[in-house]
Structure formats: structure tokens, C-alpha cells
Design a protein around this motif. Sequence first.
Motif, short mmCIF file in Angstrom:
data_model
loop_
_atom_site.label_atom_id
_atom_site.label_comp_id
_atom_site.label_asym_id
_atom_site.label_seq_id
_atom_site.Cartn_x
_atom_site.Cartn_y
_atom_site.Cartn_z
N MET A 105 0.91 -1.09 0.07
CA MET A 105 0.15 -0.13 -0.08
C MET A 105 0.79 1.21 0.01
O MET A 105 1.92 1.33 0.76
N ALA A 106 0.48 2.08 -0.82
CA ALA A 106 1.34 3.63 -0.86
C ALA A 106 1.10 4.36 0.34
O ALA A 106 -0.32 4.64 0.79
N LYS A 107 1.88 5.03 0.88
CA LYS A 107 1.64 6.25 1.66
C LYS A 107 1.57 7.60 0.80
O LYS A 107 2.41 7.98 0.14
N VAL A 108 0.44 8.20 1.09
CA VAL A 108 0.06 9.30 0.11
C VAL A 108 0.01 10.33 1.17
O VAL A 108 -0.88 10.27 2.37
N SER A 109 0.27 11.45 0.82
CA SER A 109 0.11 12.82 1.57
C SER A 109 -0.11 13.99 0.77
O SER A 109 0.48 13.99 -0.28
N PRO B 126 -5.78 5.99 0.60
CA PRO B 126 -4.62 5.79 -0.21
C PRO B 126 -4.64 4.73 -1.11
O PRO B 126 -4.06 4.40 -2.17
N ASP B 127 -5.70 3.73 -0.88
CA ASP B 127 -6.00 2.45 -1.70
C ASP B 127 -7.02 2.64 -2.90
O ASP B 127 -7.44 1.88 -3.47
N LYS C 292 2.83 13.90 -2.13
CA LYS C 292 4.13 13.05 -2.01
C LYS C 292 3.61 11.53 -1.96
O LYS C 292 2.50 11.27 -1.13
N VAL C 293 4.32 10.79 -2.64
CA VAL C 293 3.76 9.23 -2.72
C VAL C 293 4.95 8.33 -2.37
O VAL C 293 6.23 8.73 -2.82
N GLU C 294 4.66 7.77 -1.30
CA GLU C 294 5.85 6.62 -0.99
C GLU C 294 5.42 5.30 -1.15
O GLU C 294 4.32 4.99 -0.61
N GLU C 295 6.15 4.42 -1.82
CA GLU C 295 5.76 2.88 -2.05
C GLU C 295 6.21 2.30 -0.63
O GLU C 295 7.15 2.52 -0.22
#
Length: 61
Positions: free
Chosen positions: A1-5, A37-38, A58-61
Motif C-alpha cells: 500500500m502506498a503512503k500518500v500525503s 490511499p488505496d 507525496k507518494v511513498e511506496e
Amino acid sequence: MAKVSVDQSTCIGCEVCVDTAPDVFEMVDGKAQVKNPDGASVDVIKEAAEACPTESIKVEE
Ligand code: F3S
């Protein structure tokens, strides 16, 4: 799951992110927030991040 902010201090409310990924982002008081985020694939979320004129996402995988 990606971390999105979304950086609330730089978002200018252009809504491109919501148009690109309506299940991920929502507008609250004229600024985007992450609601799920999903709600789209990481590729689509990255597309939204790249489309943001102020690079507020910002997107972190
Ligand atoms: Fe804000 Fe960028 Fe979305 S300016 S509304 S985070 S496209």
C-alpha cells in the motif's frame, strides 16, 4: 500500500488530483486531502502527484 500525503501549506486547490484520482483525494475547505490511499493504483496516484502544479502530493511506496 502506498503512503500518500498532501501538503496543506502548498496546496492551492487546483483539484487536478481529485480529477485524476477521485477515490483517493477529496476537497476539504478548498484544499485536497487523502481520503483513501488505496482508492487507485500507485501509478495513477503518481500521475496525480506529477500533475499537481505545486508538487504538494507525496507518494511513498
Ligand atoms: Fe492541491 Fe495539487 Fe491537488 S494544488 S488540489 S494537491 S492537484
